[in-house]
Scaffold this motif. Structure first.
Motif, short mmCIF file in Angstrom:
data_model
loop_
_atom_site.label_atom_id
_atom_site.label_comp_id
_atom_site.label_asym_id
_atom_site.label_seq_id
_atom_site.Cartn_x
_atom_site.Cartn_y
_atom_site.Cartn_z
N ASP A 87 66.55 43.93 26.91
CA ASP A 87 67.46 44.20 25.51
C ASP A 87 66.43 44.94 24.59
O ASP A 87 67.01 45.83 23.91
CB ASP A 87 67.42 42.43 24.79
N GLU A 424 55.36 29.70 16.01
CA GLU A 424 56.11 29.56 17.27
C GLU A 424 56.26 30.82 17.93
O GLU A 424 56.40 31.86 17.58
CB GLU A 424 57.50 29.06 16.84
N CYS A 426 58.31 32.84 19.66
CA CYS A 426 59.90 33.00 20.26
C CYS A 426 60.69 34.24 19.71
O CYS A 426 59.83 34.90 18.54
CB CYS A 426 60.70 31.78 19.82
N LEU A 427 61.68 34.56 20.16
CA LEU A 427 62.38 35.95 19.67
C LEU A 427 62.46 35.99 18.02
O LEU A 427 62.39 37.15 17.48
CB LEU A 427 63.46 36.15 20.39
N SER A 428 62.60 34.93 17.57
CA SER A 428 63.31 34.77 16.11
C SER A 428 61.85 34.92 15.03
O SER A 428 62.12 35.13 13.99
CB SER A 428 64.10 33.75 15.84
N MET A 429 60.84 34.75 15.64
CA MET A 429 59.46 34.85 14.97
C MET A 429 59.33 36.14 14.46
O MET A 429 59.35 37.12 15.20
CB MET A 429 58.24 34.23 15.80
N HIS A 430 58.96 36.35 13.32
CA HIS A 430 58.48 37.45 12.82
C HIS A 430 57.11 37.23 12.23
O HIS A 430 56.93 36.58 11.01
CB HIS A 430 59.32 38.20 11.60
N PHE A 443 57.27 45.62 12.05
CA PHE A 443 57.09 45.28 13.44
C PHE A 443 56.17 43.96 13.58
O PHE A 443 55.55 43.77 12.64
CB PHE A 443 56.43 46.33 14.34
N THR A 444 56.69 43.17 14.51
CA THR A 444 55.90 41.56 14.68
C THR A 444 54.86 41.72 15.50
O THR A 444 55.01 42.53 16.70
CB THR A 444 57.06 40.66 15.12
N ASP A 449 60.05 40.70 20.60
CA ASP A 449 60.25 41.86 19.74
C ASP A 449 58.99 42.88 19.44
O ASP A 449 59.17 44.05 19.35
CB ASP A 449 60.80 41.75 18.39
N LYS A 452 58.32 46.18 21.02
CA LYS A 452 59.11 47.51 20.68
C LYS A 452 57.92 48.39 19.63
O LYS A 452 57.98 49.48 19.36
CB LYS A 452 60.10 47.24 19.63
#
Lengths: 493, 493
Positions: A87, A424, A426-430, A443-444, A449, A452
């Motif tokens: 993704d 945490e 996980c993908l939703s973590m920023h 960016f995180t 993510d 990227k």
């Protein structure tokens, strides 16, 4: 124990990383995922030895270190899955329209790796944000070779982890120079690494001073490069009136724990608490004082950090109108950090920028605002943060919409009725935020993510199917999600 | 004609833009899409007047200007659709796992706007890359107010477009300060805008000198901000042996057209052609010379650009070992640019960095390499580019894999058997590239992915459904694609 690499050797390391990049960038995502899983296994196999060495070097307790290694392994496995799923490649395909005037060509876009990445790990997370940590995992997933400069505070730990990675690289038959481990206590090594023309991005976790320096060097290069520096944060907490009145005891308990967790050495440690003057606030202060007094001082990462804490705490406590709320009843031994909460008025806080700064350790400042207007004024003037927290009842939230909007503007993660400590994976973590908490709010550094950070888009125009990368071929052989003619789909074309 | 804004007034404009941001950021994507469509209509309604003024200010022909306005309207409509569809919000939702140890909270992430954006338009695209161009459209889609500094070369054109935007803003009932138009021919206005603390990002299209200056100012601020500067490119073309031998005549025709299109004033103009010495190359040179001679000089954007072209062309032609292949048989009048192709050896090209630089106008340098090894060596040393093109047969491509990989490393779009001029407005387009073609290779200035330049992620942790933004609510009321527990889905939860 380890000698600094000399600068000629470092330049050669960078050249070798570039040569490795030319091979590594052409590997399939499945091969990179396999590499990351093999590193995870190798890290698992470091066994008790790694924990013993890390305990000696960092003063962190065994359970914490075992958990952190577990987290590091989990990160590698999670990002490996994400790497393979694809993704993050942001694939866009627009097919040709030959009878348009002028004819529209076939164009297909995906992310490609930037090139060799320099990683500077953190003192407070010897595994999860260091040698095999999130930056390394993301860079390898993206297809970028990594050069890690061992953190001077845990070089032996870093060496064992680096050997595990190197073993995995060899096992996977990858070019050995996709991962290099170098030593450098001196300023010069860091500067030479960041300014070497073969380095195309930098990952860093640490102090503002360190991160900003790397950022400046990177931007002053003939070819500037992105720096992803996570530089700390005071993680403000806004405790609203009804919540304070009804739940002061629970909130006090929760925050006494969060402020002192890991001797306050987390980047998400809550360093500022805001509340408005009220009977609820008086009760909260009492309850927080009682809780803080009972928490014992803990040993900090190293004596330098403990000394810095003691001195910054002293400076903070000696500011005009700052008074002590409570400190642990037990006095700290050498190398320990003493849990401390102080208080100041909203006016003084607004007037004194020094009070906005992080005191790295188990310290928090309770700011007593005159009213919610003053709290709003403060929220609008605060610097960028990794996190910000709202403690409030439903009624509180409804009557503080402007405050919540102001808080959103200054943070990367906004927490409701919780504590900021605990990030945490996980993908939703920023895990990022406006400057100065990081150098790039877009960016995180936690979650897949983060891959990227080390990639950029490349469009292929008018290429035949057979010559396109696998991810862009008509058949969609990697079964990825792709936006084809503006529609997300997993189908072949 | 227009006076520069004074700096106190400019500071007030920035404050007002910030206040407008606090309202604008809370609008729904459908409202922003409506605004963009209303701007498109208002731009349509500028009718013949705008074209007449633009012709006078830019010397661009009527047909080109009408087409460019059409493209600008198309961009606004396409980005409005993308804004509303919401793929760009990168929504990630991970639901809570309360019985995990420690409990995993509910976390939901989406992109949120950065804040007011300063836009500096291009001289060569008075509509599509200016006042209502891609930067403005993307910033508004993201939810960021825009302050446009009118380009000094077409202030009246810019004013008419700005009035159309302002009319649309009013019609949509949006805060008027989400769009402001200011004048500033002086250096000071640009600097004051980029360094104002209310400005959170910069869009720029123009020269390397201008873009790099904005980039440096932005990075030297107490709070550095991103600058998306597209600064030009020489767009190298690699013509491989078999292609040259078999199709020299067609390639020569195609490139004579591309080099001189719009008097060479496109950022994707092919300024460098590489081929290896061979009988095919001799034939190609002859055919290209014949074609170039027949193309008439054209009037350039303004006399300053025409003068700069004449002088840079002179400097380029006077470099050691550079010789003229052909120039248009018709001599240029004042203000015109003369189509020109020159040639040099691969060695000389490698030895003289000046030859790598853009000569903005209808000029191209044909570099005659000794062999494919030398071509590869050159590709590995070239600076970052917006585009690069490979002209080759299937056999050529198979025998030049290393060259193709080297070329991918230096560009944002790689074209096969085509010309770089012509930038399709679509999602798969990447109009960006490694430094110095842009200041941020990770983002595009054409296509709806450009919206992401002006946004950053924000995570919401533990928020009840009713208080989340619409895009993150369980019901998925906006019917967006979201990654929920690691799976892309358009379903409600």
């Amino acid at each position: 124990m380890y000698n600094d690499i000399d600068l000629a050797a470092l330049a050669e390391v960078c050249e070798n990383a570039w040569d490795a990049f030319l091979v590594f960038k052409r590997t399939q995502v499945s091969q990179r995922a396999l590499l990351m899983r093999t590193i995870a296994t190798a890290l698992e196999e470091t066994g008790d030895e790694l924990i013993a060495v890390a305990m000696k070097e960092t003063n962190l307790p065994e359970a914490r270190l075992r958990a952190e290694r577990g987290r590091t392994i989990f990160q590698l496995l999670q990002y490996a899955d994400a790497c393979e799923k694809g993704d993050w490649l942001e694939i866009r395909i627009d097919t040709a329209i030959p009878d348009k005037n002028p004819p529209k060509p076939d164009i297909r876009k995906m992310l490609v790796p930037l090139g060799p990445v320099a990683v500077f790990g953190a003192s407070n997370f010897p595994f999860a944000y260091s040698t095999a940590g999130g930056d390394t995992a993301c860079a390898l997933a993206a297809g970028c070779p990594v050069i890690v400069k061992a953190h001077p505070a845990h070089e032996e730990t870093s060496t064992i982890v680096a050997q595990a990675i190197q073993k995995a690289v060899e096992k996977c038959g990858m070019p050995k120079n996709i991962f290099t481990h170098v030593y450098g206590k001196s300023f010069e090594v860091g500067k030479a690494l960041v300014t070497n023309h073969r380095i195309k991005a930098v990952g860093f976790t640490g102090s503002y001073g360190g991160g900003k320096q790397l950022f400046d060097w990177a931007n002053q290069r003939p070819e500037p490069i992105p720096v992803f520096a996570e530089m700390g944060s005071v993680n403000p907490v806004f405790i609203l009136n009804e919540k304070l009145e009804h739940e002061y005891a629970t909130v006090a308990q929760q925050y006494a724990g969060s402020i002192t967790l890991g001797v306050g050495q987390f980047c998400t440690n809550p360093g500022l608490l805001f509340a408005t003057k009220s009977p609820g606030l008086d009760e909260f202060k009492l309850a927080l004082a009682t809780a803080i007094k009972e928490i014992n001082p803990g040993t900090m990462l190293h004596t330098g950090i403990a000394k810095a804490y003691a001195s910054k705490r002293e400076v903070a406590l000696s500011q005009p109108s700052v008074s002590l709320v409570a400190e642990s009843s037990t006095a700290p031994n050498e190398g320990q950090g003493q849990p401390t909460v102080a208080t100041v008025s909203g006016e003084q806080f607004l007037a004194n920028p020094l009070l906005h700064q992080e005191v790295f350790g188990p310290y928090s400042l309770l700011v007593e605002c005159n009213d919610t207007n003053q709290m709003l004024q403060i929220a609008r003037q605060l610097e960028g943060q990794l996190t910000a927290t709202i403690m409030g009842t439903e009624a509180d939230l409804k009557s503080n919409i402007n405050l919540i909007e102001a808080v959103k503007n200054i943070c990367g993660r906004i927490i409701l009725n919780g504590v900021p400590t605990g990030v945490e994976v996980c993908l939703s973590m920023h895990h990022g935020g406006p400057f100065p908490s990081t150098t790039d709010a877009r960016f995180t550094s936690v979650g897949a993510d983060g891959i990227k950070r080390f990639a950029r888009p490349l469009s292929f125009q008018n290429w035949p199917n057979s010559l396109l990368p696998e991810a862009l071929k008509n058949e969609n052989p990697l079964h990825m999600w792709r936006t084809v003619n503006n529609q997300l789909t997993q189908s072949a074309m």
